[in-house]
Scaffold this active site. Structure first.
Site, PDB file in Angstrom:
ATOM      1  N   ARG A  44       6.637  99.936 -40.108  1.00  0.00           N
ATOM      2  CA  ARG A  44       5.844  99.000 -39.740  1.00  0.00           C
ATOM      3  C   ARG A  44       5.410  98.980 -38.231  1.00  0.00           C
ATOM      4  O   ARG A  44       6.107  99.845 -37.430  1.00  0.00           O
ATOM      5  CB  ARG A  44       6.590  97.503 -39.821  1.00  0.00           C
ATOM      6  CG  ARG A  44       7.074  96.990 -41.151  1.00  0.00           C
ATOM      7  CD  ARG A  44       6.429  96.067 -41.827  1.00  0.00           C
ATOM      8  NE  ARG A  44       7.162  95.582 -42.847  1.00  0.00           N
ATOM      9  CZ  ARG A  44       7.300  96.162 -44.124  1.00  0.00           C
ATOM     10  NH1 ARG A  44       6.768  97.478 -44.341  1.00  0.00           N
ATOM     11  NH2 ARG A  44       7.856  95.529 -44.896  1.00  0.00           N
ATOM     12  N   ASP A  80      13.312  89.815 -41.067  1.00  0.00           N
ATOM     13  CA  ASP A  80      11.782  89.675 -41.575  1.00  0.00           C
ATOM     14  C   ASP A  80      10.972  89.706 -40.153  1.00  0.00           C
ATOM     15  O   ASP A  80       9.834  88.865 -40.684  1.00  0.00           O
ATOM     16  CB  ASP A  80      11.481  88.662 -42.603  1.00  0.00           C
ATOM     17  CG  ASP A  80      12.264  89.182 -43.965  1.00  0.00           C
ATOM     18  OD1 ASP A  80      12.205  90.223 -44.225  1.00  0.00           O
ATOM     19  OD2 ASP A  80      12.637  88.258 -44.578  1.00  0.00           O
ATOM     20  N   LYS A  98      12.860 101.347 -28.296  1.00  0.00           N
ATOM     21  CA  LYS A  98      13.578 101.000 -27.068  1.00  0.00           C
ATOM     22  C   LYS A  98      13.108 101.636 -25.906  1.00  0.00           C
ATOM     23  O   LYS A  98      12.763 103.011 -26.256  1.00  0.00           O
ATOM     24  CB  LYS A  98      14.755 101.041 -27.472  1.00  0.00           C
ATOM     25  CG  LYS A  98      15.878 100.130 -26.393  1.00  0.00           C
ATOM     26  CD  LYS A  98      15.742  98.713 -26.943  1.00  0.00           C
ATOM     27  CE  LYS A  98      16.825  97.872 -26.133  1.00  0.00           C
ATOM     28  NZ  LYS A  98      17.150  96.660 -26.800  1.00  0.00           N
TER      29      LYS A  98
HETATM   30  N1  GLU Z   1      15.425  93.583 -25.874  1.00  0.00           N
HETATM   31  C1  GLU Z   1      15.463  92.492 -26.923  1.00  0.00           C
HETATM   32  C2  GLU Z   1      16.484  93.003 -28.166  1.00  0.00           C
HETATM   33  O1  GLU Z   1      17.157  93.889 -27.940  1.00  0.00           O
HETATM   34  C3  GLU Z   1      14.313  91.919 -27.355  1.00  0.00           C
HETATM   35  C4  GLU Z   1      13.399  92.898 -28.049  1.00  0.00           C
HETATM   36  C5  GLU Z   1      11.950  92.535 -28.339  1.00  0.00           C
HETATM   37  O2  GLU Z   1      11.752  91.342 -28.199  1.00  0.00           O
HETATM   38  O3  GLU Z   1      11.206  93.115 -28.624  1.00  0.00           O
HETATM   39  O4  GLU Z   1      16.489  92.768 -29.211  1.00  0.00           O
END
Ligand code: GLU
Length: 475
Positions: A70, A103, A110
């Site tokens: 996705r 979902d 990351k």
């Molecule tokens: N850093 C947060 C996590 O580990 C948020 C990630 C996001 O909102 O894309 O889930």
């Protein structure tokens, strides 16, 4: 499929993969597909120079894309001194599973920058962040369509605003530029409720758990969430919101708080807001009145309590302390706080663990709402709020005319109140966390081999991801 580890120290990525393997086994997924799902798609390492006080310093950062079934791939960027490639890749994998569980139609990604932000001025941080963002954009690792970062450890709305602006300068023709990053300030395309979202999501998870009598009984509890003793690790963005909501709205007693520089313990419950004020004023939990200070903070992990919420770093509950944990329920607000080896011990001991990939998914859920809001270019509730209020007022009038009975004030207030953006965000978050719990519980109840919520969570995630791989095919 990988064999059970014999080494006592697994890397973070191995730990995540071993956990996922349990679910691949339950679902009897073909080994090739399993390997395709587990593999990290790409990791970019950048080394870039920035001039700080007349001296050139070289910074190292990573952005890892775990999956692209996705798009965009989604996940935070952390600024910390402990970041490395393995950590970023493990966290990207967790993002893949996280998004699938709740979902949210994104792949997993990351990022991390090796830096101690406390050593730099605001202006320097701005230069460094903008430069890192430009590197990511130029190399195809940042855009509203393909890869969308968010806050994580050591970053917040300030950094997200700089990243969005850096992208806009490189792509002024992209009408959707503000969707290139989430967790922005509300004045710059952010959404109300994003900052508290991960912590509030943790609370919604706990409330849903306590709505299921069989889960409550199996964990060895009686009654609801109110009055339960909770030990937290970490009073950062996630820990602070979760702990203060539990204390103020749910009547929990926060009996312990583990921080970097020690721990605070009070069997009658800490005032989280006051602890936070103390930290902001003094830069430490030391000296906080109304609590016992314990220098060996980590020893508090094994103190008696009902619920333990690790909300800080990975690998905090390990083979060393897992045998001695007294809590009946561990709620993983952080990413990867329980190692694979510790998880095996806790499973054996019958300690209930609600897993990270589900528990802390509230952040990315509200990031998804923010991204949708950015692409729609309109705040949620803007079109219908006043209309809903007008209908509520008419309904109230009609009931009053027909029944001639006074309607209690609180019902009147509720009826004539149209939902604003924050109401809608909280409602969407609550709904998401509840539905995901129900799916995880269904997997837990329907597979004989599944005896813990982590494996059940991975079963839910992997089932959805596999379907998407099989439907599209591998080309
Ligand atoms: N850093 C947060 C996590 O580990 C948020 C990630 C996001 O909102 O894309 O889930």
């Amino acid at each position: 499929m990988s064999a059970t580890p014999t080494r006592s120290q697994l890397s973070f990525t191995e730990s995540v993969n071993y956990m996922a393997d349990r679910a691949f086994k339950v679902l009897r997924i073909d080994e090739g597909i399993a390997n395709a799902i587990k593999a990290c798609s790409a990791t970019l390492e950048v080394n870039f120079p920035v001039e700080i006080n007349g001296e050139v310093q070289v910074f190292t950062g990573w952005r890892s894309v775990h999956s692209t079934h996705r798009l965009p791939a989604k996940g935070g960027i952390r600024f910390a001194t402990i970041v490395d490639q393995d950590e970023v890749e493990a966290l990207a994998a967790l993002m893949t599973y996280k998004c699938a569980i709740v979902d949210v139609p994104f792949g997993g990604s990351k990022g991390g920058l090796l830096i101690d932000p406390s050593q730099y001025s605001r202006d320097d941080m701005q230069k460094i962040t903008r430069r890192f963002a430009r590197e990511l954009v130029r190399k195809g690792f940042l855009s509203p369509a393909t890869n969308v970062p968010a806050p994580d450890m050591g970053t917040g709305e300030r950094e997200m605003a700089w990243i969005a602006d850096a992208y806009k300068h490189l792509h002024p023709e992209d009408v959707n530029y503000s969707g290139c990053v989430t967790g922005k300030p509300v004045a710059h395309g952010g959404i109300r409720g994003r900052t508290e979202a991960t912590g509030r999501g943790v609370v919604y998870v706990m409330r849903e758990f306590f709505r299921h009598d069989d889960c409550v009984a199996q964990a060895g509890f009686k009654g609801g969430l109110g009055g339960k003793s909770v030990i937290f690790q970490g009073l950062g963005n996630v820990g602070f919101h979760a702990a203060s909501i539990l204390e103020e709205e749910d009547g929990c007693l926060i009996t312990g708080l583990i921080e970097r520089d020690g721990a605070l313990v009070n069997p009658k419950g800490l005032s989280i807001t006051r602890v936070r004020e103390h930290i902001l004023e003094h830069g430490t939990i030391k000296g906080f009145p109304d609590a016992e200070f314990i220098a060996d903070g980590k020893s508090v992990f094994t103190m008696a309590c009902d619920i333990l919420v690790p909300a800080a770093l990975e690998a905090q509950i390990t083979a060393e302390n897992a045998h001695d944990i007294k809590a009946r329920l561990i709620v993983e607000a952080a990413n990867g706080p329980v190692t694979f080896e510790a998880d095996e011990i806790l499973r054996e001991r019958g300690v209930t663990v609600l897993p990270d990939a589900y528990v802390n998914a509230g952040g990315v859920t509200v990031s998804y709402f923010e991204w949708v809001r950015n692409l729609a270019h309109i705040r949620f509730g803007r079109m219908e709020r006043r209309y809903d209020e007008m209908r509520g007022a008419h309904l109230l009038q009609a009931i009053q005319t027909m029944t001639d009975n006074p309607i209690p004030d609180w019902i009147q207030r509720e009826l004539v109140q149209g939902a604003d953006e924050l109401d809608l965000v909280r409602s969407g978050l609550d709904d998401t966390m509840r539905l995901a719990f129900q799916q995880i519980k269904e997997a837990y109840d329907s597979y004989d081999e599944v005896s813990d919520f982590r494996t059940a969570g991975y079963v839910v995630a992997i089932d959805k991801i596999t379907r998407s791989y099989v439907d599209i095919g591998v080309y």
